[in-house]
Design a protein around this motif. Structure first.
Motif, PDB file in Angstrom:
ATOM      1  N   GLN A 369      -0.779   4.278   2.977  1.00 53.04           N
ATOM      2  CA  GLN A 369       0.106   4.729   1.903  1.00 53.04           C
ATOM      3  C   GLN A 369       0.880   5.938   2.404  1.00 53.04           C
ATOM      4  O   GLN A 369       0.429   7.071   2.326  1.00 53.04           O
ATOM      5  N   ILE A 393       0.264   0.064   0.678  1.00 53.84           N
ATOM      6  CA  ILE A 393       0.342   0.513  -0.718  1.00 53.84           C
ATOM      7  C   ILE A 393       1.592   1.371  -0.868  1.00 53.84           C
ATOM      8  O   ILE A 393       1.778   2.349  -0.131  1.00 53.84           O
ATOM      9  N   ASP A 394       2.458   0.987  -1.785  1.00 55.11           N
ATOM     10  CA  ASP A 394       3.679   1.741  -2.026  1.00 55.11           C
ATOM     11  C   ASP A 394       3.336   3.118  -2.571  1.00 55.11           C
ATOM     12  O   ASP A 394       2.405   3.270  -3.368  1.00 55.11           O
ATOM     13  N   CYS A 397       3.093   3.423  -6.231  1.00 64.08           N
ATOM     14  CA  CYS A 397       2.102   2.561  -6.877  1.00 64.08           C
ATOM     15  C   CYS A 397       1.311   3.360  -7.907  1.00 64.08           C
ATOM     16  O   CYS A 397       0.824   4.459  -7.619  1.00 64.08           O
ATOM     17  N   ARG A 401      -3.630   0.919 -10.198  1.00 67.90           N
ATOM     18  CA  ARG A 401      -3.445  -0.243  -9.310  1.00 67.90           C
ATOM     19  C   ARG A 401      -3.907   0.108  -7.900  1.00 67.90           C
ATOM     20  O   ARG A 401      -4.568  -0.700  -7.233  1.00 67.90           O
ATOM     21  N   ARG A 402      -3.556   1.318  -7.439  1.00 68.50           N
ATOM     22  CA  ARG A 402      -3.992   1.727  -6.102  1.00 68.50           C
ATOM     23  C   ARG A 402      -5.510   1.724  -6.001  1.00 68.50           C
ATOM     24  O   ARG A 402      -6.093   1.214  -5.032  1.00 68.50           O
ATOM     25  N   THR A 795       8.767  -2.911  -7.498  1.00 66.91           N
ATOM     26  CA  THR A 795       8.951  -2.223  -6.218  1.00 66.91           C
ATOM     27  C   THR A 795       9.403  -3.170  -5.123  1.00 66.91           C
ATOM     28  O   THR A 795       9.957  -2.735  -4.114  1.00 66.91           O
TER      29      THR A 795
END
Length: 899
Positions: A369, A393-394, A397, A401-402, A795
């Motif tokens: 990330q 992982i954006d 995020c 959710r992460r 995203t």
């Protein structure tokens, strides 16, 4: 009537006298009128209401052209013949079940319609002579009545069982044939739609030959085939016994179908009949509907995609080989930051050593990330060098959710610049060291390199994607699948040493892997666009125009944003568009702004892209093209049997791009990924079912028709939301649109359209509604219209339908009470003609019991109030509110009723 006429004509020609008729047609008509309300017809009415109760299925064949808003009845005929030998075989099947030849043909026709449409319940019409009494045999006049044959084909029955069901339905219909079809329709009150006929949309008719028995000396009479140039229904099969065989004609609506489609359907019917004569006890899903030649073309010729690639190498091994070839070449740029191949390799080695200290090894998951930067690319390579699989992982995020991803993927380490980002599980966080100095470049590269014979079969990454439930699921992708994709895309993107690709996609979206690794494996440069640039059309246009990038891939939303910013294009740019359906308008806009435009398609589960199709301006259909190297496509039915060309089925994908499956989701994996399956004789080790509806074109290109789970059913009609969105997008003052289903005020399901205006011109909902009414069937016209400044995006650059706002008040809602003079006049007329106390302006005319006779009477009464209403208006404007609105726009007004 034709036979009676010809017999009388020949009698007179020979000089013989006509036999006096026992009754006249007027006598028959009078008797029929007297029996309309009799107990016999009432019993028949009860039978038909029971047979046709509930929601009637609407035939949903895939069409070659969009269904127009109105049926024009333009048609053509395709003729073919069932040989005498095959007809004998069919008769034997019928005799075994005490069924007529016509019943066997109806059963076969319904089976073909089932295989083409995927529908398990079908209603088709047939015509009955209606000459039940001996006295009527010599009369000329309209005796024919129409019967509706409703059959359920669910459960994958054998053909023999289908024949039994058809026989039972047909015998019941013949025993209740006296009820005029028009009277039945007025009682059933099915949804009315100018684009389709009510109750059924296809017919099967048996005609009796009239000429062979007629002859006279000196006169030869020969019947000539006639193409009327018209079709009352979407499709009609007409069969006539002749010379021991059957002459057959498909009469079809040319607004919907091309001649090649009906050629294929006639071949399917003949092939099915051939298989039926040999295997009547086989399930209908197993019966052949394609000739061996056609099957071979669809399953083998179109799938000849075998191509060599380094299938025993991993991504980082191929990158390291390129480092040796071009160490000083620029590998990545991000803003002002650049890095060479050898420096990027050294940085990745350094981070890989740190990861190994955490026990990272084959198939262990490492979350990454990081902001878009050169460092991000180095860390992705480092994970691969350490033998692990990265889980991107954006940075935007949501924390929940992460944390879900960190927990579900059981990640060993989280690579992040934020030391406290380990989530609730306390995952160890590795903050990577900065870029190594010059001395580090001299260290032996192989000291940190993972290798081994199985490196290509190890996991490269795990991408989390949300399914229909919204719960993220991790897709397991191996090195060899990504390598195969890169080798397949190299000739399309035309990227080699020294060429640059502009990367605009979030690393959490799987297509970013192509943007990153393709340039790095061929000696090119990854131009990593900053996050702010990827979300600003003007900034993105400047980034394109200010660099010498050779290619760019993006979702349709990103390309639209770029075009709408005023970007004039790059003559040498190769463009990839994928991730969502590309509209024809966007295809036209991009094809004139780029050197080459490719529409690409592929689920995450088959490694980024599986197909590619070159698009040109004015192309009649937007297709996803044909399969890429070492990829195979199949369009199958619910039983995983291949469907014929022109039929609709689910797109299934096999080949080297198919993922291992879903992480920690064995049931979901087993449902979506089929192992060791034969498709029409083609063996596949692993096959992914996409859930996308598709059909083949003649040249092997594939057209997507939306997702099975996106298809909605409203008032009995199966509706594809994507078709409405595409049509809205063609409006000159609409930039983009999305259509969803919402709950109406009464709990009913209604269509809601969200749109982004293309300019400052104000678009009234009524204007949009009228535009759609002119080109779409009434059932596909949304009831609510919501303007937005922009459509919300995920995203990954796709339209985020979950966050579309709830619509406000219905623009056309006037309540049930008439308010304008025209509404008051119409409400009064409707109530009088329909025998009701009152009629609300939102009440549906047909649901209130309106029919053809009432339409004629209402038109007559409207004339006395100086309102010109035509019969088709009742189908186009089925409520008083919409009819009054049309009359007002047309410059017509009404005085108050009784004034």
């Amino acid at each position: 009537s034709l036979g009676v006429f010809l017999r009388e004509l020949f009698t007179i020609y020979r000089g013989d006298m006509l036999t006096p008729l026992p009754m006249q047609y007027a006598d028959f008509a009078a008797e029929q009128r007297r029996s309309v309300d009799g107990p016999q017809l009432q019993e028949q009415l009860r039978y038909w209401k029971e047979r046709l109760a509930g929601e009637l299925p609407v035939l949903d064949l895939a069409t070659d052209h969009p269904r127009p808003a109105r049926q024009t009845f333009a048609g053509a005929a395709h003729r073919f013949r069932v040989s005498a030998a095959l007809t004998d075989g069919i008769r034997r099947i019928g005799r075994a079940e005490d069924a007529t030849l016509f019943m066997v043909l109806v059963a076969a026709f319904k089976t073909v319609l089932c295989r083409y449409s995927g529908q398990q319940e079908l209603v088709i019409g047939t015509a009955i002579a209606g000459r039940l009494h001996r006295e009527s045999a010599g009369l000329i006049g309209p005796f024919i009545n129409t019967l509706a044959l409703r059959t359920n084909l669910s459960g994958d029955p054998t053909f023999t069982e289908v024949l039994r069901r058809v026989r039972e339905v047909a015998l019941g219909a013949y025993a209740h044939q006296d009820l005029p079809f028009e009277q039945l329709v007025s009682v059933l009150r099915p949804p009315r739609d100018l684009s389709r006929t009510p109750v059924f949309q296809a017919m099967c008719i048996q005609q009796t030959p009239v000429l062979p028995s007629l002859s006279t000396p000196g006169l030869t009479l020969r019947q000539l085939p006639l193409d009327r140039g018209a079709s009352q229904f979407d499709l009609t099969l007409i069969v006539t016994e002749s010379d021991g065989g059957v002459d057959a004609v498909f009469e079809y609506n040319t607004d919907l179908f091309d001649a090649t489609t009906l050629t294929g359907m006639s071949e399917a019917l003949l092939r099915l009949l051939e298989d039926v004569t040999s295997h009547p006890e086989w399930p209908i899903s197993s019966l052949a509907v394609m000739s061996p030649g056609t099957s071979d073309r669809l399953l083998r010729e179109f799938n000849q995609t075998t191509s060599s690639y380094p299938n025993d190498h991993s991504l980082h091994q191929l990158f390291e080989a390129q480092v040796i070839r071009t160490p000083k070449q620029i590998a990545v740029t991000c803003g002002e930051d650049t890095i060479t191949y050898e420096a990027l390799d050294a940085w990745a080695n350094q981070v890989a050593l740190e990861l190994r200290q955490h026990g990272v090894g084959p198939d262990l998951r490492i979350a990454v990330q990081l902001e878009r930067s050169v460092e991000l690319i180095a860390c992705l390579l480092a994970v691969l060098k350490a033998g692990g699989a990265y889980v991107p992982i954006d940075c935007a995020c949501p924390p929940k959710r992460r944390d879900f991803i960190l927990d579900d993927a059981d990640v060993r380490v989280l690579v992040s610049r934020q030391a406290g980002e380990g989530g609730e599980r306390g995952v160890p966080v590795l903050v990577p060291h900065g870029r190594p100095d010059g001395a580090s470049l001299e260290q032996p590269r192989r000291a940190t390199r993972s290798s081994g014979e199985n490196a290509a079969r190890q996991l490269a990454y795990v991408i989390y994607t949300s399914g229909s439930t919204g719960q993220p699921k991790g897709v397991l992708i191996e090195h060899r699948s990504v390598v195969n994709l890169i080798w397949a895309m190299r000739p399309i993107l035309e990227i080699g040493e020294g060429d640059a690709l502009l990367a605009v996609t979030s690393v959490a979206f799987d297509i970013a892997a192509l943007e990153i690794f393709l340039p790095l494996l061929v000696g090119g440069t990854v131009v990593l666009a900053a996050e702010s640039v990827t979300r600003d059309g003007g900034a993105l246009a400047a980034a394109l125009d200010g660099s010498q990038v050779r290619a760019m891939q993006a979702t349709p939303a990103t390309w639209r944003m770029l075009v709408n910013s005023g970007w004039e294009g790059r003559p040498g740019l190769v463009a990839l568009c994928g991730g969502e359906a590309m509209s024809a308008g966007l295809a036209d806009a991009l094809s004139t702004r780029t050197a080459a435009l490719w529409n690409v398609y592929g689920p995450t589960e088959t490694t980024i892209w599986s197909t590619a199709g070159r698009m040109t301006r004015g192309q009649s259909q937007v297709t996803i093209g044909r399969p890429l190297a070492n990829t195979r496509l199949y369009i199958v039915d619910r039983h995983h049997q291949p469907v014929p060309r022109g039929a609709v089925g689910e797109l299934a994908i096999g080949g080297d791009g198919v993922a291992r499956g879903y992480l920690n989701r064995p049931a979901l994996t087993n449902a979506a990924f089929l192992s060791n399956i034969a498709i029409g004789g083609q063996q596949e080790d692993r096959l992914f079912l996409t859930g996308d509806r598709a059909r083949y074109l003649e040249d092997g290109s594939v057209v997507l028709l939306g997702r099975f789970d996106d298809q909605v059913k409203i008032n009995g009609y199966r509706i594809e939301l994507g078709e409405i969105e595409t049509t809205l997008g063609r409006h000159p003052h609409i930039r983009e649109a999305a259509v969803v289903v919402r709950a109406g005020a009464g709990g009913e399901r209604v269509l809601v359209a969200y749109y982004v205006p293309a300019d400052t011109m104000s678009l009234a909902p009524n204007a949009l509604r009228d535009y759609l009414r002119g080109v779409l069937p009434a059932c596909m016209v949304p009831t609510r219209y919501v303007p937005l400044e922009r459509l919300p995006l995920t995203t990954s650059g796709k339209v985020d339908r979950q966050t579309l706002p709830e619509p406000g008040a219905v623009p056309i809602d006037t309540g049930g009470v008439p308010r304008t003079p025209t509404e008051i006049t119409l409400a009064s007329i409707y109530a009088e003609v329909l025998g009701l106390d009152r009629v609300g302006v939102e009440d549906n005319f047909f649901e209130l019991g309106g029919g053809s006779l009432q339409i004629i009477e209402i038109i007559a009464r409207c004339r006395s109030h100086e309102l010109t209403v035509l019969p088709e208006h009742f189908f186009e404007y089925q409520t008083i509110a919409t009819l009054a609105e049309y009359l007002a726009r047309d410059g017509r007004t009404a005085v108050l009723a009784g004034a």
